[in-house]
Design a protein around this motif. Structure first.
Motif, PDB file in Angstrom:
ATOM      1  N   ARG A   1      63.519  -6.334   3.794  1.00 27.75           N
ATOM      2  CA  ARG A   1      64.693  -6.541   4.029  1.00 27.75           C
ATOM      3  C   ARG A   1      65.626  -5.883   4.792  1.00 27.75           C
ATOM      4  N   ARG A   2      65.076  -4.410   5.040  1.00 24.11           N
ATOM      5  CA  ARG A   2      66.128  -3.186   5.648  1.00 24.11           C
ATOM      6  C   ARG A   2      65.550  -3.895   7.019  1.00 24.11           C
ATOM      7  N   LYS A   3      64.234  -4.002   7.339  1.00 17.77           N
ATOM      8  CA  LYS A   3      64.553  -3.794   8.927  1.00 17.77           C
ATOM      9  C   LYS A   3      64.528  -4.641   9.288  1.00 17.77           C
ATOM     10  N   ARG A   4      64.690  -6.372   8.642  1.00 14.95           N
ATOM     11  CA  ARG A   4      64.828  -7.242   9.567  1.00 14.95           C
ATOM     12  C   ARG A   4      66.860  -7.762   9.734  1.00 14.95           C
ATOM     13  N   GLU A   5      66.991  -6.698   8.416  1.00 13.28           N
ATOM     14  CA  GLU A   5      68.535  -5.711   9.077  1.00 13.28           C
ATOM     15  C   GLU A   5      68.789  -4.892  10.286  1.00 13.28           C
ATOM     16  N   ALA A   6      67.763  -4.202  10.029  1.00 16.14           N
ATOM     17  CA  ALA A   6      67.793  -3.732  11.509  1.00 16.14           C
ATOM     18  C   ALA A   6      67.764  -3.928  12.785  1.00 16.14           C
ATOM     19  N   PHE A   7      66.335  -4.917  12.622  1.00 16.97           N
ATOM     20  CA  PHE A   7      66.852  -5.494  13.418  1.00 16.97           C
ATOM     21  C   PHE A   7      67.688  -6.918  14.074  1.00 16.97           C
ATOM     22  N   TYR A   8      68.044  -7.500  13.359  1.00 17.59           N
ATOM     23  CA  TYR A   8      69.124  -7.928  13.712  1.00 17.59           C
ATOM     24  C   TYR A   8      70.571  -7.113  14.132  1.00 17.59           C
ATOM     25  N   ARG A   9      70.642  -6.628  14.087  1.00 20.49           N
ATOM     26  CA  ARG A   9      72.027  -5.232  13.868  1.00 20.49           C
ATOM     27  C   ARG A   9      71.522  -5.024  15.533  1.00 20.49           C
ATOM     28  N   SER A  10      70.560  -4.416  16.238  1.00 18.72           N
ATOM     29  CA  SER A  10      69.533  -4.242  16.929  1.00 18.72           C
ATOM     30  C   SER A  10      70.345  -5.436  18.306  1.00 18.72           C
ATOM     31  N   CYS A  11      70.190  -6.201  17.350  1.00 16.55           N
ATOM     32  CA  CYS A  11      70.576  -8.021  18.466  1.00 16.55           C
ATOM     33  C   CYS A  11      72.362  -7.840  19.638  1.00 16.55           C
ATOM     34  N   LEU A  12      72.687  -6.557  17.959  1.00 19.83           N
ATOM     35  CA  LEU A  12      74.257  -7.913  18.333  1.00 19.83           C
ATOM     36  C   LEU A  12      74.642  -7.236  19.854  1.00 19.83           C
ATOM     37  N   GLY A  13      75.659  -7.775  20.835  1.00 21.57           N
ATOM     38  CA  GLY A  13      75.945  -7.474  21.808  1.00 21.57           C
ATOM     39  C   GLY A  13      75.317  -8.360  22.739  1.00 21.57           C
TER      40      GLY A  13
ATOM     41  N   GLY B   1      74.620 -10.532   5.729  1.00 21.38           N
ATOM     42  CA  GLY B   1      73.718 -10.577   5.242  1.00 21.38           C
ATOM     43  C   GLY B   1      72.340 -11.512   5.697  1.00 21.38           C
ATOM     44  N   ASN B   2      71.778 -12.138   5.370  1.00 20.20           N
ATOM     45  CA  ASN B   2      70.528 -12.556   6.644  1.00 20.20           C
ATOM     46  C   ASN B   2      71.454 -13.366   7.535  1.00 20.20           C
ATOM     47  N   LYS B   3      72.203 -13.765   8.012  1.00 20.12           N
ATOM     48  CA  LYS B   3      72.700 -14.388   9.507  1.00 20.12           C
ATOM     49  C   LYS B   3      73.420 -13.499  10.058  1.00 20.12           C
ATOM     50  N   VAL B   4      73.456 -13.661  11.810  1.00 17.16           N
ATOM     51  CA  VAL B   4      74.352 -12.593  12.860  1.00 17.16           C
ATOM     52  C   VAL B   4      75.402 -13.967  13.067  1.00 17.16           C
ATOM     53  N   TYR B   5      76.432 -13.444  13.142  1.00 17.10           N
ATOM     54  CA  TYR B   5      77.632 -14.173  13.312  1.00 17.10           C
ATOM     55  C   TYR B   5      78.139 -13.856  15.340  1.00 17.10           C
ATOM     56  N   GLY B   6      77.943 -15.150  15.822  1.00 19.90           N
ATOM     57  CA  GLY B   6      79.126 -14.865  17.439  1.00 19.90           C
ATOM     58  C   GLY B   6      79.831 -16.382  17.740  1.00 19.90           C
ATOM     59  N   ARG B   7      79.843 -16.293  18.906  1.00 21.36           N
ATOM     60  CA  ARG B   7      81.189 -16.246  19.712  1.00 21.36           C
ATOM     61  C   ARG B   7      80.032 -17.538  20.779  1.00 21.36           C
ATOM     62  N   VAL B   8      80.515 -18.481  20.503  1.00 20.79           N
ATOM     63  CA  VAL B   8      79.963 -19.757  22.089  1.00 20.79           C
ATOM     64  C   VAL B   8      80.651 -18.588  23.541  1.00 20.79           C
ATOM     65  N   VAL B   9      80.095 -18.215  25.008  1.00 24.19           N
ATOM     66  CA  VAL B   9      80.523 -17.935  25.753  1.00 24.19           C
ATOM     67  C   VAL B   9      80.435 -19.032  26.520  1.00 24.19           C
ATOM     68  N   ARG B  10      81.310 -19.010  27.716  1.00 22.04           N
ATOM     69  CA  ARG B  10      81.990 -20.104  28.384  1.00 22.04           C
ATOM     70  C   ARG B  10      82.163 -19.748  30.030  1.00 22.04           C
ATOM     71  N   SER B  11      82.220 -18.146  30.237  1.00 18.28           N
ATOM     72  CA  SER B  11      82.320 -17.917  31.366  1.00 18.28           C
ATOM     73  C   SER B  11      81.515 -17.692  32.527  1.00 18.28           C
ATOM     74  N   ARG B  12      80.179 -17.870  31.966  1.00 18.84           N
ATOM     75  CA  ARG B  12      79.033 -18.542  32.030  1.00 18.84           C
ATOM     76  C   ARG B  12      78.261 -19.761  32.528  1.00 18.84           C
ATOM     77  N   THR B  13      76.978 -19.665  33.373  1.00 20.59           N
ATOM     78  CA  THR B  13      76.892 -20.791  33.156  1.00 20.59           C
ATOM     79  C   THR B  13      75.619 -20.832  32.105  1.00 20.59           C
ATOM     80  N   LEU B  14      75.188 -22.391  31.646  1.00 15.34           N
ATOM     81  CA  LEU B  14      74.360 -21.846  30.519  1.00 15.34           C
ATOM     82  C   LEU B  14      72.896 -21.028  31.045  1.00 15.34           C
ATOM     83  N   ALA B  15      72.179 -21.811  32.283  1.00 17.68           N
ATOM     84  CA  ALA B  15      71.107 -21.300  32.996  1.00 17.68           C
ATOM     85  C   ALA B  15      71.536 -20.113  32.429  1.00 17.68           C
ATOM     86  N   HIS B  16      71.861 -18.944  33.492  1.00 21.57           N
ATOM     87  CA  HIS B  16      72.100 -17.749  33.076  1.00 21.57           C
ATOM     88  C   HIS B  16      71.514 -17.190  31.858  1.00 21.57           C
TER      89      HIS B  16
END
Length: 456
Positions: free
Chosen positions: A376-388, A438-453
């Motif tokens: 559980r701790r490893k999963r949370e740490a991995f999720y947090r490492s992926c932020l940004g 919890g066991n989910k990551v929350y974010g926002r859709v980015v629209r300033s660049r093309t999806l291909a990027h």
């Protein structure tokens, strides 16, 4: 015999399939479902109420899986005592007589005959005693291809490209349940992938019992990396995810492919089982703890945001307190993303079944709980490492329609939730990961660049 089966020419015939165990079982249940639908049956799996036919696709990899399989059979019998109840899968292959002792079970069909189950059911009549339909595995078998179309509206499909295992790890019953190595022809793999792409799928998971041994039985002989090179050459509108691969079957070339190819998911699931060399040797695992650690470090160094899942077992016979501490220390130090933890289960027919120095059940339970908390701790740490970071997320509908929060999965196995005006499926959107809940990551859709990027 009493009561003919409903089905091929009877619109009132209904069925429910219950699947336990691995992704291979899930794939094969999809085949059974589609075959029954073509035969005139109606699937009522999503509805309450009784069915005319129950198919329980069983698992025996652990004692708990066996228990759950038996419970599923008994539940089906209670739901409709007049229904035909059929058990298939690994339990039915290895211990058919044990299953047949369940009062009210009508049909036991082993893995060797699973593909014939829909035809068997068309002619089956309910009787007083269960009918067992199985055969032993031959020493050399061709791959039995079970084609599936896949469910409409789904974003991810499974494709079984390999079956069987010759490893005979001392704790594992799977080789007895699945037979020898056999692989799907590469051209057939490509054909199936094209079909999934044409039907709107955005991701396909390549599955097998021993996936890293893909192609060893084919003529000419091939391997998983060669297959992946062929898939890459097709330029399909799909991303490909690999299911579990053994540590000694992941080499620098495969890591480099995952790092550089945008259509390959940054996701490895690598069984460890134990972090103690003496226990690994007793398990008949072909790597050391240090070799495993070096592999995980190489993956992390090359692909920092890769999801790295690990299977680990607690309480193997003779696992001393020191051996367990070695496992716990190894996993604590490694940059893994999540753990699948299993208590050791004695399996009749395996070499470990006869080993002495069994670990006290209370201690096995304690070790299992401690490892799961580490996971559980490893999963949370991995999720947090992926932020940004921004990820290409395949949408899978609403997480909360009331709150207008949609959901989807990234290539590196993050479940990401984000605000949306409408819930879509089978779309790819760039989402920046912002916080963990919890066991989910929350974010926002980015629209300033093309999806291909963002399609790495």
């Amino acid at each position: 015999m009493v009561g003919p089966m409903k089905g091929a020419n009877d619109d009132s015939g209904s069925f429910r399939i219950v699947t336990l165990g691995c992704k291979v079982n899930q794939y094969e249940s999809t085949f059974l479902k589609e075959a029954l639908l073509r035969g005139g049956w109606t699937d009522v799996s999503a509805n309450k109420g009784a069915a005319d036919l129950y198919v329980i696709n069983t698992c025996i990899v652990t004692q708990r899986a066996s228990y759950q399989s038996r419970q599923a059979v008994r539940r089906a019998i209670r739901d409709n005592p007049s229904a035909v109840v059929a058990a298939t899968g690994c339990y039915a292959q290895v211990y058919p007589e044990e299953l047949s002792n369940i009062k009210g079970l009508d049909l036991v069909v082993g893995n060797t005959m699973k593909a014939q189950l829909p035809n068997i059911l068309q002619h089956f009549r309910k009787g007083n005693a269960p009918c067992i339909v199985r055969a032993d595995f031959a020493s050399s078998l061709p791959f039995e291809f079970l084609p599936v179309q896949g469910a409409a509206g789904r974003t991810r499909a499974f494709l079984k490209i390999q079956d069987g295992c010759n490893a005979f790890c001392t704790y594992c019953i799977v080789p007895f349940a699945r037979g020898p190595l056999r692989s799907l022809d590469p051209q057939k793999v490509l054909s199936e992938l094209h079909g999934f792409s044409d039907r709107g799928y955005k991701e396909v998971v390549l599955t097998g019992i021993h996936l890293g041994k893909y192609g060893e039985d084919l003529a000419p002989r091939t391997n998983l990396k060669s297959l992946l090179h062929l898939i890459g050459g097709e330029r399909l509108a799909l991303r490909i995810r690999l299911s579990s691969i053994e540590a000694n079957e992941i080499d620098p070339e495969l890591i480099e492919m995952v790092a550089s190819e945008t259509w390959l998911c940054r996701h490895f699931h690598v069984p460890l089982q134990s972090g103690d060399d003496a226990v690994l040797k007793k398990m008949k695992r072909d790597y050391s703890s240090m070799e495993f650690a070096s592999l995980i470090e190489r993956i992390y160094e090359k692909i920092p945001f890769a999801a790295i899942g690990v299977d680990v077992m607690a309480g193997f016979p003779g696992e001393s307190a020191e051996a367990y501490r070695n496992t716990l220390a190894l996993l604590t130090d490694l940059p893994i993303s999540y753990l699948h933890v299993f208590p050791y289960s004695p399996r009749k027919g395996t070499a470990a079944f006869f080993l002495e120095n069994r670990v006290d059940p209370a201690e096995v339970k304690r070790r299992t709980a401690e490892l799961r908390e580490l996971g559980r701790r490893k999963r949370e740490a991995f999720y947090r490492s992926c932020l940004g970071e921004v990820y290409a997320v395949i949408t899978e509908g609403w997480e909360s329609e009331q709150e207008k929060v949609a959901k989807g999965f990234s290539d590196n196995y993050l479940k990401i939730c984000f605000s949306a005006q409408k819930a879509t499926k089978e779309k790819i959107v760039p989402v920046m990961a912002q916080y963990v809940n919890g066991n989910k990551v929350y974010g926002r859709v980015v629209r300033s660049r093309t999806l291909a990027h963002y399609l790495r």
